[in-house]
Scaffold this motif. Sequence first.
Motif, PDB file in Angstrom:
ATOM      1  N   LYS A  19     -39.669  15.694 -13.037  1.00  0.00           N
ATOM      2  CA  LYS A  19     -40.787  15.989 -13.945  1.00  0.00           C
ATOM      3  C   LYS A  19     -41.885  14.956 -13.733  1.00  0.00           C
ATOM      4  O   LYS A  19     -43.072  15.297 -13.598  1.00  0.00           O
ATOM      5  N   ASN A  23     -45.790  15.488 -11.982  1.00  0.00           N
ATOM      6  CA  ASN A  23     -47.049  15.186 -12.677  1.00  0.00           C
ATOM      7  C   ASN A  23     -47.776  13.989 -12.056  1.00  0.00           C
ATOM      8  O   ASN A  23     -48.737  13.468 -12.625  1.00  0.00           O
ATOM      9  N   ASP A  53     -44.273  22.401 -15.362  1.00  0.00           N
ATOM     10  CA  ASP A  53     -44.733  21.336 -14.455  1.00  0.00           C
ATOM     11  C   ASP A  53     -45.001  21.878 -13.055  1.00  0.00           C
ATOM     12  O   ASP A  53     -45.968  21.498 -12.396  1.00  0.00           O
ATOM     13  N   ASN A  56     -48.194  23.915 -12.942  1.00  0.00           N
ATOM     14  CA  ASN A  56     -49.402  23.066 -12.890  1.00  0.00           C
ATOM     15  C   ASN A  56     -49.780  22.712 -11.454  1.00  0.00           C
ATOM     16  O   ASN A  56     -50.948  22.455 -11.158  1.00  0.00           O
TER      17      ASN A  56
END
Length: 953
Positions: A19, A23, A53, A56
């Motif tokens: 995660k 990011n 995530d 994105n």
Amino acid sequence: MTDSKYFTTTKKGEIFELKAELNSDKKEKKKEAVKKVIASMTVGKDVSALFPDVVNCMQTDNLELKKLVYLYLMNYAKSQPDMAIMAVNTFVKDCEDPNPLIRALAVRTMGCIRVDKITEYLCEPLRKCLKDEDPYVRKTAAVCVAKLHDINAQLVEDQGFLDTLKDLISDSNPMVVANAVAALSEIAESHPSSNLLDLNPQSINKLLTALNECTEWGQIFILDCLANYMPKDDREAQSICERVTPRLSHANSAVVLSAVKVLMKFMEMLSKDLDYYGTLLKKLAPPLVTLLSAEPELQYVALRNINLIVQKRPEILKHEMKVFFVKYNDPIYVKLEKLDIMIRLASQANIAQVLAELKEYATEVDVDFVRKAVRAIGRCAIKVEQSAERCVSTLLDLIQTKVNYVVQEAIVVIKDIFRKYPNKYESVIATLCENLDSLDEPEARAAMIWIVGEYAERIDNADELLESFLEGFHDESTQVQLQLLTAIVKLFLKKPTETQELVQQVLSLATQDSDNPDLRDRGYIYWRLLSTDPVAAKEVVLAEKPLISEETDLIEPTLLDELICYIGTLASVYHKPPSAFVEGSRGVVHKSLPPRTGSSESAESPDAAPSGGQAAEQPAVIPTQGDLLGDLLNLDLGPPVGGPPIATSSVQMGAVDLLGGGLDSLLRSDVGGSPAMGSGSGFAPAPSTAMPANLGAPLGSGLGDLFDLTSGVGTLSGSYVAPKTVWLPAMKAKGLEISGTFSRQVGSISMDLVLTNKALQVMSDFAIQFNRNSFGLAPAAPLQVHAPLAPNQSVEISLPLNTVGSVMKMDPLNNLQVAVKNNIDVFYFSTLYPLHILFVEDGKMERQMFLATWKDIPNENEAQFQIKDCSLNADAVSSKLQGSNIFTIAKRNVEGQDMLYQSLKLTNGIWVLAELRIQPSNPSFTDLELSLKCRAPEVSQYIYQAYETILKN
């Protein structure tokens, strides 16, 4: 370092770390993280928690990263539909990206995400991509339409994507054309009724132009599509063949087989006298031969297809026998297939070569192959008469080798040679008898027993030989037991004095000590025959046997024609139609070859029917009273009924009071004891009335119209006629195939039949008879087949029916048992007739009468039904039903629902009243509700079936 590192992480906080990496601001780190996620997903770990995530990461210009994210999306969108909607915006944006690869990638991924919520958002981007300036995007979008159709067919139709797909067939880029054809074919397969690929000469021309420039798989799609086209005449068929022929030299074997399929199909339309026809035959051989130099698996597929082609057109490969000779290192499945084709191509010209080759094979080490080779020698003897003598001596040489399995196979095929050439080679029987003790396989033992029984008069110790088999009777297989029973009965009929004990012994073994019903039945029949009428027994058991045909394992012609349309697919390898092995084969359409040009098999013209005077010469109808066949028939077909037969007058049309107990008398089911064995024929004789006077009257020219051979097409009163189905397959009737349907035209019922002769001998002397049935249906005239029916010929006949025959309640009610006789035998079958052929023209009730009757019929006689998926409005329903004599008496609208009140009357005077509820205001609700009231509630279910049939066709 390779990508294997992504699969090795096993840390505890793996998801948490991933995660954080997803990011991260660094592009490289992001890409690495997504690769790790995909690796985890691949090995089956659940990484769906990272969905937001990963999504994105879609906002990137890096094509590799985008592909990885799209891969993740496709996998998890189904389990996380709500999350997947987050990605829609990016899809829409990517569909307008300046890079065509990204636009195509977006539209491809959208097609793979099978989530209903998302599909509606995809319509706009897909519409743009279908009209994109880059052909790569258009070809991807074309396939996406097929995927979307699989998820939501209605949406695709409403959005007009199918029309856009059809336009893409005219695209300038050949790959776009190929994908559009592939997508439309895929959609058409799942919806056979929709006429999507509406091919015409102009679109065919475009496809043929694109064919030369496509990739190989594109060519296959286009060729398969061409194979479904029906050229308007032989000139068009020839021009298509000319443009497809160059594909035969393609390196990809799938392209070659697809091209062969198109050519085989269109050759049907070319006249054999054309020079081009001969040229085409010559061009077809080399590519098929080339396929045999591929690896064994491909060879096998090619051989299975060649097997079909050789059965349809042996002339293509008649000079190529040598390529089918077996190589020592061929796998067994290729060897067996080659052997099969060698026999199919065997002819007088090459038989010497073939026999020399087969004799070699018979000394091989592979047992299965040797057996097949020995059997092949026998098949050659049967196929090419001139070679029979050489084949028999070859077989005798093989028997002298004393190799057990060779001897057994040789005996099996010699039995067939005796059947084909009686009184020619019986001198070898002595040699066969020497090997009696070595036989241990059921088929060989059965063949040897048959030979001993058939030629008992030439074998001095026949009774001893058969007695030696009888000692272990119960340990034998059924095949051997049946043969032994028949052989001993034959022996008894030929030498009655010496074998009386033997025959009694075998009959008691077969009947009293056996559990096998086939054996017991045959034993009892022989016992009764011998005890009641030995002369008849002699005629039955020692009757002259028909010669066996040369090719016993040929595929039945209609199936062969269908399989030719599937060359290059699994069906051609299995030699079965797709409907036989595709699960839930709703989309499987039966294909057939185009009609041959100039064929003489067109149906006889209606004018060819004779004048009434000749009807008397018609052959007598099937069994007469007291005839043995009739007795057997009585056992098989007549359901047990007691009590006197119902008087026929009570069921004549209109002879019953208005709503009288027509069916109460008709459906008397006072079941009594079963009929005795000898109580006469189970079929009541056909009524003597040749034809009711009114039958042909309104049609104008009497008999000419009555025997109108156009099978009820364009019926005058507009009553629905179901398409013909096969009632009696050729396999069950010694080569006679009967298909048919029922129709009603202006007050007269007819049974429209097609008789096809698939045997190798001429058929004549046809007659037909019906068993007693619920509504007294009976032939109103003899079965007129004006000329003998030659092999592979068909004739269409319309047999007029009346309803004055004997009545007996059947189960189901509309069951009809039929017997058809010809010069070969008597055949039985049963079929279900649709009840609407019994709806009479004067079935419209007065309104007052309708009301009174509706109230009068008790409520427990009312039956409720639903007719699903019928989107017709009230007027359409009313006019459609009126065509089949269901009359609307009143119509009213109650709370937005249309109510139709209807009546109909059956030929035996029974009235049925109906209330039909339709919801015109709600187009999404297409089910109709039907209530039926009738004094004989047994018929309601069948009336409902008639409603459904009429409204849905």
